[in-house]
Design a protein around this motif. Structure first.
Motif, mmCIF file in Angstrom:
data_model
loop_
_atom_site.group_PDB
_atom_site.id
_atom_site.type_symbol
_atom_site.label_atom_id
_atom_site.label_comp_id
_atom_site.label_asym_id
_atom_site.label_seq_id
_atom_site.Cartn_x
_atom_site.Cartn_y
_atom_site.Cartn_z
ATOM 1 N N MET A 1 25.836 -44.545 31.060
ATOM 2 C CA MET A 1 25.626 -44.264 29.667
ATOM 3 C C MET A 1 26.941 -43.862 29.045
ATOM 4 N N THR A 65 25.590 -35.413 31.070
ATOM 5 C CA THR A 65 25.432 -36.834 31.391
ATOM 6 C C THR A 65 24.757 -37.019 32.747
ATOM 7 N N PHE A 68 21.074 -36.340 32.168
ATOM 8 C CA PHE A 68 20.458 -37.494 31.507
ATOM 9 C C PHE A 68 20.209 -38.619 32.506
ATOM 10 N N ALA A 69 21.137 -38.843 33.421
ATOM 11 C CA ALA A 69 20.947 -39.899 34.428
ATOM 12 C C ALA A 69 19.765 -39.576 35.333
ATOM 13 N N LYS A 72 16.592 -40.117 33.356
ATOM 14 C CA LYS A 72 16.329 -41.553 33.235
ATOM 15 C C LYS A 72 15.634 -42.083 34.486
ATOM 16 N N VAL A 77 8.613 -38.148 32.026
ATOM 17 C CA VAL A 77 9.432 -37.259 31.208
ATOM 18 C C VAL A 77 8.503 -36.612 30.179
ATOM 19 N N TYR A 115 17.308 -36.451 24.862
ATOM 20 C CA TYR A 115 17.060 -37.604 25.726
ATOM 21 C C TYR A 115 16.104 -38.583 25.042
ATOM 22 N N HIS A 116 15.022 -38.072 24.445
ATOM 23 C CA HIS A 116 14.063 -38.960 23.776
ATOM 24 C C HIS A 116 14.707 -39.668 22.586
ATOM 25 N N LYS A 119 17.337 -42.398 24.416
ATOM 26 C CA LYS A 119 16.925 -43.339 25.461
ATOM 27 C C LYS A 119 16.794 -44.782 25.001
ATOM 28 N N ASP A 120 16.528 -45.025 23.733
ATOM 29 C CA ASP A 120 16.372 -46.387 23.237
ATOM 30 C C ASP A 120 17.640 -46.936 22.590
ATOM 31 N N PHE A 124 23.339 -45.953 25.152
ATOM 32 C CA PHE A 124 22.820 -45.105 26.219
ATOM 33 C C PHE A 124 22.527 -45.931 27.468
ATOM 34 N N LYS A 125 22.210 -47.205 27.269
ATOM 35 C CA LYS A 125 21.879 -48.074 28.390
ATOM 36 C C LYS A 125 23.106 -48.711 29.029
#
Length: 185
Positions: A1, A65, A68-69, A72, A77, A115-116, A119-120, A124-125
């Motif tokens: 990310m 980070t 977050f990983a 994910k 969640v 995070y929410h 995530k999209d 981030f991806k």
């Protein structure tokens, strides 16, 4: 990310993306659907870059980070609005070495809500650019001289500098004529 340029602003909800910089601060855009623009003055607002935020840990601080990983990779969640006990249980799964006395429920809610929100997002991806190794190791061969180790230069990354406009020099003006006071007759 890749969280470069994503900041949290004190006193403002949500997350912001730094668009550009001026001489007094940053021009930010919200990551929510409204895409609100904000000029954050550095003398009054506090900005925290997400890629530099850490969470208190028992031994070492944990990078956001990394959390977050792990989130994910987690299966379920929770929503940020669930009670503190469920958030603590989930946080113990994704960051088992966090300091429970220093990390409050409000901190966990903020991390989950961030995070929410992220995530999209396409950034981030995506993965961060993989850095080349600084040192290349060479195995020694029997009967030969020791191998020379080649050192590669680290990639240089610089932040964009603020462009400040210098005032134009004033043109020299002619001194005004000074009139002498008249004598009273």
């Amino acid at each position: 990310m890749n969280l470069q340029g994503i900041v949290a602003v004190s006193g403002k909800p949500g997350l912001w993306k730094a668009l550009s910089q001026n001489k007094t601060g940053f021009i930010l855009e919200s990551l929510d659907a409204q895409k609100t623009k904000l000029v954050a003055n550095l003398s009054t607002a506090k900005l925290a870059a997400l890629d530099e935020i850490t969470i208190f840990g028992y031994d070492d601080d944990i990078k956001l980070t990394d959390i977050f990983a792990r989130i994910k990779a987690a299966q379920n969640v929770p929503d940020a609005k669930v009670d503190g006990k469920k958030l603590r249980e989930f946080f113990n799964e994704v960051a088992p070495d966090h300091d429970e006395e220093k990390v409050y429920a409000s901190d966990m809610k903020k991390v989950i809500s961030w995070y929410h929100l992220l995530k999209d997002m396409p950034f981030f991806k995506e993965e961060e650019a993989a850095a080349e190794p600084l040192v290349e190791e060479v195995a020694p061969v029997e009967g030969e001289k020791p191998a020379v180790v080649k050192v590669k230069k680290a990639p240089v990354t610089t932040a964009p500098k603020a462009v400040t406009k210098q005032p134009a020099p004033k043109a020299a003006s002619k001194p005004k004529a000074v009139s002498k006071p008249r004598r009273a007759e």
